[in-house]
Write an enzyme that holds these catalytic residues in place. Structure first.
Site, mmCIF file in Angstrom:
data_model
loop_
_atom_site.group_PDB
_atom_site.id
_atom_site.type_symbol
_atom_site.label_atom_id
_atom_site.label_comp_id
_atom_site.label_asym_id
_atom_site.label_seq_id
_atom_site.Cartn_x
_atom_site.Cartn_y
_atom_site.Cartn_z
ATOM 1 N N TYR A 94 -9.035 -11.209 -7.131
ATOM 2 C CA TYR A 94 -8.110 -11.091 -8.252
ATOM 3 C C TYR A 94 -8.179 -12.291 -9.180
ATOM 4 C CZ TYR A 94 -6.195 -7.211 -5.626
ATOM 5 O OH TYR A 94 -6.056 -6.030 -4.947
ATOM 6 N N HIS A 122 -3.220 2.415 -5.670
ATOM 7 C CA HIS A 122 -3.807 1.080 -5.553
ATOM 8 C C HIS A 122 -3.820 0.354 -6.902
ATOM 9 C CE1 HIS A 122 -5.030 -0.241 -1.642
ATOM 10 N NE2 HIS A 122 -5.959 -1.035 -2.137
ATOM 11 N N HIS A 139 -3.115 -9.605 3.232
ATOM 12 C CA HIS A 139 -4.541 -9.765 3.486
ATOM 13 C C HIS A 139 -4.757 -10.724 4.651
ATOM 14 C CE1 HIS A 139 -5.759 -8.583 -0.893
ATOM 15 N NE2 HIS A 139 -5.618 -7.532 -0.104
ATOM 16 N N ARG A 153 -0.926 -1.809 -6.944
ATOM 17 C CA ARG A 153 -1.153 -2.969 -6.061
ATOM 18 C C ARG A 153 -2.026 -4.013 -6.755
ATOM 19 N NH1 ARG A 153 -1.108 -4.528 -0.563
ATOM 20 N NH2 ARG A 153 -3.088 -5.208 0.327
ATOM 21 N N ARG A 211 0.854 -1.188 0.000
ATOM 22 C CA ARG A 211 0.000 0.000 0.000
ATOM 23 C C ARG A 211 0.892 1.241 0.000
ATOM 24 N NH1 ARG A 211 -1.727 -3.666 3.810
ATOM 25 N NH2 ARG A 211 -3.804 -4.569 3.471
ATOM 26 N N LYS A 214 -1.415 -3.162 8.121
ATOM 27 C CA LYS A 214 -2.517 -2.804 9.011
ATOM 28 C C LYS A 214 -2.371 -3.541 10.337
ATOM 29 C CE LYS A 214 -5.936 -1.698 5.438
ATOM 30 N NZ LYS A 214 -7.272 -2.010 4.897
#
Length: 307
Positions: A287, A252, A278, A255, A157, A180
């Protein structure tokens, strides 16, 4: 408990104990401020007065607002409310959770937009020259090339890249990324990105750092301050314009392109999940739909009896 105190306690919990990012905490704050304002407008100022019926009424009013809110925004809002009440119940502040029957809206599946490999190459060239071709005074061109090469090479990110310290880049062909929830992951870095980053660190960053206050951040702006997310976004926009790419391009996008190109090249979806950071493979599996769409397009244009 008073609503204001309850929300403050929850925000402290996700900030200090769960270590969520500044941007995630800000999103929770906004959602819960709207929730609290709605409750107080209906005379509710204590958590003990909140019922399942009131929560359902709040969700219904939000869904019926004009203009209609996006399903993803509604889902996030409801998730914030559920998280608040689960926290209050778990901590013994509330006796029960009034959000148990709340069902989030079904969001339409939106396939992420990915650039082709050729378009990525054009975008990188639009950011700046390759290290061997850079002019001595082209400081920002070398920096911008390194930034975009690293974004595409790692799938990180943009917030993760601009928050990197110089020490994070000193691990050879791997990169330590803090994602995150302050979770760290290790991502390989290809030779093109490594060369671009090394050129930036040795030839450009020392000069940029002398223009501002000392900072450990790797990517710096023209005045020596840490590069912001907004500045990184602008770098990508300008590179896309110079490359003649008319499609919308954001951090993004790189990404998405990273994940799509890996899957098209035969990478396992769980490996891509790990590289992207993730928490759930379900997030990564979107994806796989992109690659299926690409296969379908090729089939329809190539097979004599496809149409």
């Amino acid at each position: 408990m008073n609503l204001e105190r309850a929300v403050d306690a929850f925000v402290r919990h996700i900030t200090i104990e769960r270590g969520l990012s500044e941007h995630t905490v800000a999103a929770y704050r906004r959602d819960l401020a709207a929730y609290r304002a709605w409750l107080e407008s209906h005379g509710i100022r204590d958590t003990g007065e909140i019922t399942a019926e009131r929560v359902a009424e709040f969700a219904a009013e939000r869904a019926a607002a004009e203009p209609p809110p996006a399903a993803t925004s509604l889902a996030r809002l409801q998730s914030s409310v559920r998280s608040l009440h689960r926290f209050l119940t778990r901590e013994g502040i509330a006796e029960s959770d009034p959000t148990g029957r709340l069902r989030p809206p079904k969001a339409p599946m939106r396939l992420p937009k990915a650039l082709s490999v050729d378009d990525v190459s054009r975008l990188l060239d639009g950011a700046g020259p390759e290290p061997a071709d850079a002019a001595p005074g082209d400081l920002l061109g070398v920096r911008d090339r390194a930034l975009l090469e690293l974004l595409y090479a790692t799938g990180a990110r943009v917030s993760e890249i601009v928050e990197l310290d110089v020490d994070d880049l000193g691990h050879g062909d791997v990169l330590r990324v803090r994602g995150k929830g302050a979770k760290e992951r290790i991502v390989p870095v290809g030779s093109y990105a490594r060369a671009a980053v090394d050129a930036y660190l040795t030839r450009v960053r020392p000069e940029l750092s002398m223009r501002g206050r000392a900072t450990p951040r790797a990517f710096l702006g023209a005045r020596g301050a840490p590069l912001s997310r907004q500045s990184a976004w602008l770098v990508i926009q300008q590179a896309a314009e110079r490359a003649g790419i008319s499609a919308h391009v954001s951090p993004h996008t790189l990404r998405h392109s990273f994940a799509t190109h890996l899957l098209q090249g035969g990478a396992d979806v769980r490996v891509v999940q790990e590289l992207l950071g993730h928490a759930s493979v379900a997030t990564t599996q979107i994806y796989t739909h992109v690659t299926v769409e690409a296969l379908r397009d090729v089939y329809l244009t190539s097979h004599p009896r496809a149409r």
